[in-house]
Design a protein around this motif. Structure first.
Motif, mmCIF file in Angstrom:
data_model
loop_
_atom_site.group_PDB
_atom_site.id
_atom_site.type_symbol
_atom_site.label_atom_id
_atom_site.label_comp_id
_atom_site.label_asym_id
_atom_site.label_seq_id
_atom_site.Cartn_x
_atom_site.Cartn_y
_atom_site.Cartn_z
ATOM 1 N N MET A 64 0.844 -1.200 0.000
ATOM 2 C CA MET A 64 0.000 0.000 0.000
ATOM 3 C C MET A 64 0.875 1.244 0.000
ATOM 4 S SD MET A 64 -2.799 1.195 2.827
ATOM 5 C CE MET A 64 -3.881 -0.077 2.240
ATOM 6 N N ALA A 65 0.548 2.221 -0.825
ATOM 7 C CA ALA A 65 1.362 3.431 -0.895
ATOM 8 C C ALA A 65 1.062 4.332 0.283
ATOM 9 C CB ALA A 65 1.062 4.165 -2.202
ATOM 10 N N ILE A 66 2.082 5.054 0.717
ATOM 11 C CA ILE A 66 1.890 5.953 1.848
ATOM 12 C C ILE A 66 0.851 7.016 1.530
ATOM 13 C CG2 ILE A 66 3.798 7.490 1.187
ATOM 14 C CD1 ILE A 66 4.405 7.740 4.212
ATOM 15 N N ALA A 67 0.749 7.373 0.257
ATOM 16 C CA ALA A 67 -0.260 8.374 -0.127
ATOM 17 C C ALA A 67 -1.673 7.841 0.139
ATOM 18 C CB ALA A 67 -0.092 8.761 -1.593
ATOM 19 N N ASP A 68 -1.863 6.541 -0.018
ATOM 20 C CA ASP A 68 -3.182 5.938 0.259
ATOM 21 C C ASP A 68 -3.501 6.009 1.750
ATOM 22 O OD1 ASP A 68 -2.540 3.326 -2.178
ATOM 23 O OD2 ASP A 68 -3.522 5.279 -2.417
ATOM 24 N N VAL A 69 -2.496 5.759 2.565
ATOM 25 C CA VAL A 69 -2.705 5.842 4.013
ATOM 26 C C VAL A 69 -3.050 7.285 4.385
ATOM 27 C CG1 VAL A 69 -1.721 5.422 6.282
ATOM 28 C CG2 VAL A 69 -1.069 3.965 4.360
ATOM 29 N N ALA A 70 -2.334 8.215 3.779
ATOM 30 C CA ALA A 70 -2.601 9.633 4.062
ATOM 31 C C ALA A 70 -4.020 10.007 3.663
ATOM 32 C CB ALA A 70 -1.587 10.518 3.329
ATOM 33 N N SER A 71 -4.519 9.403 2.605
ATOM 34 C CA SER A 71 -5.901 9.681 2.186
ATOM 35 C C SER A 71 -6.899 9.216 3.234
ATOM 36 C CB SER A 71 -6.193 9.012 0.843
ATOM 37 O OG SER A 71 -5.443 9.638 -0.180
ATOM 38 N N SER A 72 -6.612 8.083 3.889
ATOM 39 C CA SER A 72 -7.488 7.616 4.977
ATOM 40 C C SER A 72 -7.449 8.599 6.146
ATOM 41 C CB SER A 72 -7.036 6.234 5.474
ATOM 42 O OG SER A 72 -7.786 5.201 4.898
ATOM 43 N N LEU A 73 -6.257 9.084 6.438
ATOM 44 C CA LEU A 73 -6.133 10.074 7.510
ATOM 45 C C LEU A 73 -6.908 11.328 7.154
ATOM 46 C CD1 LEU A 73 -2.355 9.884 8.497
ATOM 47 C CD2 LEU A 73 -4.271 9.547 10.032
ATOM 48 N N ARG A 74 -6.812 11.719 5.905
ATOM 49 C CA ARG A 74 -7.478 12.941 5.445
ATOM 50 C C ARG A 74 -8.965 12.920 5.754
ATOM 51 N NH1 ARG A 74 -6.889 15.240 -0.714
ATOM 52 N NH2 ARG A 74 -8.074 17.165 -0.431
ATOM 53 N N ALA A 75 -9.572 11.741 5.661
ATOM 54 C CA ALA A 75 -11.020 11.630 5.824
ATOM 55 C C ALA A 75 -11.460 11.864 7.266
ATOM 56 C CB ALA A 75 -11.482 10.246 5.367
ATOM 57 N N ARG A 76 -10.518 11.763 8.230
ATOM 58 C CA ARG A 76 -10.981 11.860 9.619
ATOM 59 C C ARG A 76 -10.174 12.795 10.501
ATOM 60 N NH1 ARG A 76 -12.265 7.621 12.282
ATOM 61 N NH2 ARG A 76 -11.597 8.501 14.282
ATOM 62 N N VAL A 77 -8.971 13.153 10.084
ATOM 63 C CA VAL A 77 -8.113 13.919 10.987
ATOM 64 C C VAL A 77 -8.129 15.396 10.596
ATOM 65 C CG1 VAL A 77 -5.794 14.146 11.930
ATOM 66 C CG2 VAL A 77 -6.631 11.902 11.232
ATOM 67 N N PRO A 78 -8.464 16.290 11.537
ATOM 68 C CA PRO A 78 -8.380 17.720 11.223
ATOM 69 C C PRO A 78 -6.967 18.084 10.795
ATOM 70 C CG PRO A 78 -9.465 17.373 13.335
ATOM 71 C CD PRO A 78 -8.910 16.050 12.906
ATOM 72 N N TRP A 79 -6.851 18.987 9.872
ATOM 73 C CA TRP A 79 -5.558 19.339 9.299
ATOM 74 C C TRP A 79 -4.564 19.809 10.365
ATOM 75 C CZ3 TRP A 79 -2.193 18.374 5.889
ATOM 76 C CH2 TRP A 79 -1.196 19.293 5.525
ATOM 77 N N GLU A 80 -5.067 20.587 11.344
ATOM 78 C CA GLU A 80 -4.125 21.091 12.348
ATOM 79 C C GLU A 80 -3.546 19.946 13.178
ATOM 80 O OE1 GLU A 80 -7.739 22.877 15.026
ATOM 81 O OE2 GLU A 80 -5.728 23.408 15.690
ATOM 82 N N VAL A 81 -4.270 18.862 13.350
ATOM 83 C CA VAL A 81 -3.763 17.681 14.048
ATOM 84 C C VAL A 81 -2.885 16.856 13.107
ATOM 85 C CG1 VAL A 81 -4.425 15.522 15.200
ATOM 86 C CG2 VAL A 81 -5.732 17.612 15.615
#
Lengths: 359, 141
Positions: free
Chosen positions: A1-18
């Motif tokens: 799995m590419a790290i960009a895919d993991v980041a996309s999962s984070l994007r869906a739930r984590v506020p940007w400042e966090v």
């Protein structure tokens, strides 16, 4: 799995400042905003070798601890023993949620899914206790301004602004946490910004129903009333920084104060102190938000607890506040710290005197 | 020579014919005598009222620019992002520099680019370490 895919999962739930702090703390390159960050991750040779693993772990931590609407339950020793035993004997069925955990299923899968009830997706065990993680698809109402254009016709010409409502689907991850020690369990509903409190309360009832079905007993019928903690927390000057406060005064007014800059406490703010001192009777807080400064190596976090009571709760006997909003946690350590602060006010006042000096 | 006299002289020397230069001294004296808690978020309207102006005008902008300048370094500019519904987010100076260089500012909650972000920022000012030291001397005297 590419790290960009993991980041996309984070994007869906984590506020940007966090998320920025998570990325920075793990030495992972970031850009201005998610789009540029994910582009960077896809192209970058600067991602540390264990970067993907670190982000997956960060995702797991955020599932357990990030942006939650929490209820607390005081359990009897017998019930706790039974609950722990039942959890130990539970097997998680193979589902698309459990297969993807701790990441979310794909955006395309979410979009094509129906709204669903919470189903068990994972069990997390560590030295501190056990978490039963539920996954579901929920709809969140989003209100957005709509650009007025000439071809919209005369009907809208009287309006300066038109607001559109749409429902977006999200994968929600809710948690039932059973600690190894102590008698307080907590249930954490995913509570992204913009989600209505009523939706969060409904989700709590869904978890209660699911847990009853799984364990054959209703353990979640009696959440702790958190309203008394509003006043106790306000009157504990060494416990965190008050960033928002709503209260009634003996002069028949209601006040709502917010600090606009971080790290400054409303308890000591000049206008607040002066106004409170002018009254013969103490103010009656009914809503409070408190932040604590916490260190995580190279980055700091400011986890926040909000107890969003209503003024009527200061007068009525049977008007409890069951929900705590816990935000901006980087990880379970942040969440557990906030949890410990809440729990400390659930015991008799005598044992509350050693509030930590952590601002 | 006292610090304030130094500063007056620096302003007279560096900005001899600039209309806002005299106002910058009045502005500095206003800020100098504020209690510290009231210097944490100094907006332009607040500074205008402090020096007896009806509103923000070009002279005030010049006066502020003088106090912010690298020659004096007495005030530092900061920015607050304000959204519909009056929600505010402080934008860190480093983030603002990057945003201006790249032409995009990410929303602190969503991480999505904010269209026309400059229109949604309002400036405020805080004392520099240099001014804080001068204030401490003044208040402690």
């Amino acid at each position: 799995m590419a790290i960009a895919d993991v980041a996309s999962s984070l994007r869906a739930r984590v506020p940007w400042e966090v998320a920025q702090k998570i990325l920075e703390g793990n030495g992972i390159p970031r850009g201005m905003g998610w789009d540029r960050t994910i582009e960077k991750l896809a192209d970058s040779n600067d991602v540390p070798g264990d970067g993907e693993g670190d982000l997956i772990e960060a995702m797991r931590e955020h599932v357990l601890a990030g942006e939650k609407l929490t209820r607390f339950y005081s359990m009897s020793s017998d019930d706790l023993v039974a609950l722990r035993a039942a959890l130990n004997g539970l097997t998680i069925s193979a589902t698309r949620f459990s297969a993807a955990y701790p990441l979310a299923i794909s955006d395309a899968d979410i979009a094509s899914s129906s709204i669903s009830r919470p189903t068990p997706a994972a069990i997390e065990l560590n030295d501190d206790g056990a978490a039963l993680v539920f996954a579901s698809i929920r709809a969140q109402e989003v209100r957005e301004p709509v650009e007025l254009s000439d071809d919209m016709g005369g009907a809208l010409s009287a309006y300066e602004q038109v607001v559109g409502i749409r429902h977006i689907k999200r994968q929600s991850m809710d948690v039932v946490w059973i600690p190894r020690e102590g008698n307080i369990i907590d249930v954490r509903i995913d509570f992204p910004r913009g989600m209505l409190l009523e939706q969060g309360i409904f989700a709590h009832e869904q978890i209660r129903e699911q847990l009853s079905l799984i364990f054959g007993q209703d353990y979640l019928s009696n959440p702790v009333d958190l309203f008394p903690i509003v006043d106790q927390l306000y009157r504990s000057p060494r416990d965190g920084t008050v960033v928002e406060l709503a209260f009634g005064t003996s002069t028949a007014s209601l006040k709502h104060e917010k600090m606009r800059r971080s790290s400054i406490c409303l308890r000591a703010e000049t206008y607040h102190v002066g106004g409170s001192a002018a009254l013969a009777a103490p103010i009656e807080p009914y809503r409070i938000s408190v932040q604590w400064e916490r260190e995580h190596g190279a980055v700091n976090s400011r986890p926040e607890l909000s107890l969003q009571g209503q003024f009527r709760m200061t007068h009525l006997v049977d008007a409890p506040l069951h929900e705590a909003v816990i935000r901006k946690c980087l990880d379970t350590a942040d969440y557990n710290f906030v949890r410990s602060r809440v729990e400390s006010y659930m015991v008799p006042q005598e044992s509350n005197e050693a509030a930590p000096n952590q601002q | 020579m006292s610090v304030m006299e130094d500063i007056r002289q620096a302003i007279a020397t560096s900005w001899p014919t600039v209309p806002g230069a005299d106002l910058s001294i009045r502005l500095l004296e206003f800020v100098l005598h504020l209690p510290e808690p009231e210097t944490r978020l100094m907006t332009m309207p607040m500074l205008a009222r402090g020096v007896g102006l009806n509103g923000v005008d070009q002279n005030l902008l010049t006066a502020i620019t003088i106090l912010v300048s690298s020659r004096l370094e007495l005030l530092q500019p900061r920015a607050m992002l304000i959204e519909d519904g009056d929600q505010e987010f402080e934008v860190e100076p480093d983030d603002l520099s990057v945003a201006r260089a790249e032409g995009v500012l990410a929303h602190p909650e969503t991480g999505e680019p904010i269209l026309d972000f400059e229109d949604k920022l309002y400036p405020f000012f805080v004392p520099t370490e240099r001014l804080k030291a001068i204030m401490q001397n003044e208040h402690g005297a």
